[in-house]
Design a protein around this motif. Structure first.
Motif, PDB file in Angstrom:
ATOM      1  N   ARG A 332       0.823  -1.200   0.000  1.00  0.00           N
ATOM      2  CA  ARG A 332       0.000   0.000   0.000  1.00  0.00           C
ATOM      3  C   ARG A 332       0.865   1.262   0.000  1.00  0.00           C
ATOM      4  O   ARG A 332       0.618   2.201  -0.757  1.00  0.00           O
ATOM      5  N   LEU A 333       1.900   1.284   0.827  1.00  0.00           N
ATOM      6  CA  LEU A 333       2.788   2.437   0.921  1.00  0.00           C
ATOM      7  C   LEU A 333       3.584   2.639  -0.362  1.00  0.00           C
ATOM      8  O   LEU A 333       3.693   3.757  -0.874  1.00  0.00           O
ATOM      9  N   ARG A 334       4.137   1.559  -0.890  1.00  0.00           N
ATOM     10  CA  ARG A 334       4.928   1.650  -2.123  1.00  0.00           C
ATOM     11  C   ARG A 334       4.053   1.826  -3.358  1.00  0.00           C
ATOM     12  O   ARG A 334       4.549   2.090  -4.435  1.00  0.00           O
ATOM     13  N   ASP A 335       2.744   1.657  -3.178  1.00  0.00           N
ATOM     14  CA  ASP A 335       1.766   1.778  -4.261  1.00  0.00           C
ATOM     15  C   ASP A 335       2.095   0.827  -5.404  1.00  0.00           C
ATOM     16  O   ASP A 335       2.071   1.202  -6.580  1.00  0.00           O
ATOM     17  N   ILE A 336       2.394  -0.411  -5.036  1.00  0.00           N
ATOM     18  CA  ILE A 336       2.743  -1.428  -6.028  1.00  0.00           C
ATOM     19  C   ILE A 336       1.462  -1.924  -6.703  1.00  0.00           C
ATOM     20  O   ILE A 336       0.495  -2.270  -6.046  1.00  0.00           O
ATOM     21  N   GLY A 337       1.462  -1.933  -8.032  1.00  0.00           N
ATOM     22  CA  GLY A 337       0.304  -2.399  -8.781  1.00  0.00           C
ATOM     23  C   GLY A 337       0.629  -3.607  -9.628  1.00  0.00           C
ATOM     24  O   GLY A 337       1.791  -3.961  -9.825  1.00  0.00           O
TER      25      GLY A 337
END
Length: 559
Positions: A332-337
């Protein structure tokens, strides 16, 4: 769970951090020169129609044409969800046609933005869906009685040919409040429709709110204990919008006045450093390793220093449970998709495997981006998918490393300047001399100096010191050094390598960034702005120094 929104603003960026129980879980960044385009509405022109891909490219005025898939063109609605348009794309669109589209994914890398023809306009409590005869209620509202109430109330107020989606924050809200929100959205849509008729394509029809105002509209609810902002202008803007949409929350919006930087005070900077690291340590002594590829991200879980107190199975279970919670936070923090593969430590007990999956599912519930745990593969790996809306945090804050041929990553000049300036302040406070000469990478130096030296002047006033900055190329972009200390005159003579009237032969390195007719040369990293030398890049020019400033000199060519 205590939740806080922390906002840091300066002339380089606005950064919004979301804390849950004191831990950083989300970070949003908006820079003046890099405006977000997701949510914006455009009048675009169809540039290409590709039947083989069932897609089209639309010119909306950005650097790259936007991508429009056939399922996103026009939508029929049933009682539950939107349905794709029927028929091949070549029958739905033609080259040169003007259409209204909305950006749903930021452009990144070599890809342009992704757009949709199904327009949605968010308010505080409702989302307006033009052209749809549809009412939806957020699935996050768990009470069926409340869902039924909201649907009944919205059915009464819904205008014809306009669909509505009830947002999660509407739970328990009175009808009159939702009606006020709807009235605002309808007026906004009428203005957008008028602009579509009046403007030539490509043109922007509607731009979403600034970052802090979007957070206030979309995220700030009763469960947050505070909304702290360290910039008075942004503080006033947020107070104004909260006073309109949720006046009962206005007292929670606070202006941060302490001397200690707000991100240092709440440990955000430390957590950001961890979020950019490949390896993340767990409290138990185990650790995670993140490896990101083009198509997927792999997370490896290791016991590390943790050896447990009972037996191996319990040790593995405890490490995996802790890892599941931390992985959800880091993703969530790294915004990994995209696709995420997790290699937990092998578990032989079925009950243990299920506990880890349950923990992972519970830990992703607070993630606002759609995330799904697909379960264990035959190889014992856990598969996850997370919707990719924008660049990962690492792609946003870092750039390919010029020192290792692109195999690693370093901080961008903008982020490096923040770190260097913070550390430089601490060191300069300890200095007894009146002036210092500091060397750093020339791109970082340009940011810290600022346009016309404005940032440097603020730094000098704050530190009550004379600070001379010399930009050089042969230094790591994240490093700096204080090379001289002394009186103002002593340091000035060292820092300024040229004098008015001096005639020199200089190599023109590049055109001036804002005045291309001028050329830029350097002496020991000191910038020389040479008039009428923009087309002489790579050549040696004889010049006369006309003017010398703290951060650069001006010169004219001489024969």
């Amino acid at each position: 769970m205590d939740k806080k929104i922390i906002v840091n603003c300066d002339n380089r960026a606005t950064r919004v951090a979301l804390l849950e129980s004191g831990k950083l879980v989300e970070l949003d960044i908006e820079r003046p020169l890099q405006h977000r385009v997701v949510g914006n509405l455009y009048k675009g022109t169809v540039a290409n129609v590709l039947p083989g891909m069932q897609a089209a490219f639309v010119d909306i005025g950005l650097e790259k044409n936007a991508f429009l898939y056939v399922d996103d063109i026009f939508t029929d609605w049933d009682d539950e969800s939107p349905q794709p348009a029927r028929g091949p794309i070549e029958k739905l669109l033609r080259v040169g046609e003007d259409i209204m589209v909305q950006v749903i994914k930021e452009p990144y890398g070599s890809k342009g933005a992704r757009v949709t023809g199904q327009i949605t306009i968010p308010g505080r409590y409702l989302v307006l869906v033009p052209g749809a005869d549809y009412i939806g209620v957020s699935r996050r509202i768990e009470s069926q009685a409340e869902r039924d109430r909201l649907r009944r109330e919205v059915e009464i107020m819904k205008p014809p040919d306009l669909g509505l989606i009830v947002r999660t924050v509407a739970e328990g809200v009175e009808t009159s409040v939702m009606e006020q929100d709807l009235q605002f959205l309808v007026q906004l849509w009428n203005r957008i429709s008028t602009r579509f008729q009046q403007k030539e394509s490509p043109a922007i029809l509607y731009q979403d709110l600034s970052l802090t105002c979007r957070i206030a509209r979309d995220l700030f609810v009763e469960e947050f204990s505070s909304f702290l902002i360290d910039n008075e202008h942004e503080y006033d803007k947020v107070r104004e919008i909260v006073d309109y949409i949720s006046p009962h929350l206005k007292s929670k919006v606070k202006f941060y006045r302490e001397k200690e930087p707000i991100f240092e005070r709440y440990g955000v900077d430390v957590e950001l450093e961890k979020a950019l690291a490949r390896q993340v340590w767990l409290k138990s002594g185990g650790y995670l390793v993140f490896d990101e590829a083009e198509a997927l991200t792999v997370v490896d879980v290791n016991t590390g220093r943790y050896i447990g107190r009972r037996n191996l199975a319990d040790t593995i279970l405890k490490t995996n449970l802790e890892a599941a919670e931390e992985i959800a936070r880091q993703v969530r923090l790294r915004d990994i998709g995209g696709i995420i593969i997790i290699d937990f430590i092998d578990m032989s007990i079925e009950d243990h495997r299920q506990k880890v999956i349950d923990k992972l599912n519970a830990s992703i519930r607070n993630d606002r981006t759609k995330t799904y745990v697909l379960g264990l593969t035959n190889l014992g790996l856990v598969e996850m998918t997370r919707k990719k809306v924008r660049q990962d945090l690492s792609e946003y804050l870092q750039q390919p490393c010029p020192y290792c041929g692109g195999s690693g990553r370093v901080l961008t000049p903008l982020v490096a300047s923040t770190s260097i300036e913070s550390d430089l302040k601490r060191k300069i406070k300890e200095e007894t001399s009146k002036a210092v000469l500091v060397e750093m990478h020339h791109e970082v130096a340009a940011i810290i100096i600022g346009s016309g030296g404005t940032n440097l002047k603020k730094l000098e006033d704050e530190m009550n010191k004379h600070i001379f900055i010399r930009g050089i190329e042969d230094i790591h972009i994240e490093k700096y050094r204080i090379v001289a200390r002394g009186s103002y005159k002593e340091i000035q003579s060292l820092a300024l390598p040229v004098k008015i009237g001096q005639v020199l032969e200089l190599a023109i390195e590049e055109p001036h960034s804002t005045n291309p007719s001028h050329g830029i040369a350097r002496i020991q990293g000191f910038v020389i702005d040479v008039e009428d030398a923009g087309e002489k890049v790579g050549r040696v020019v004889k010049v006369e120094i006309q003017d010398v400033n703290r951060t650069f000199a001006r010169a004219v060519p001489v024969k």
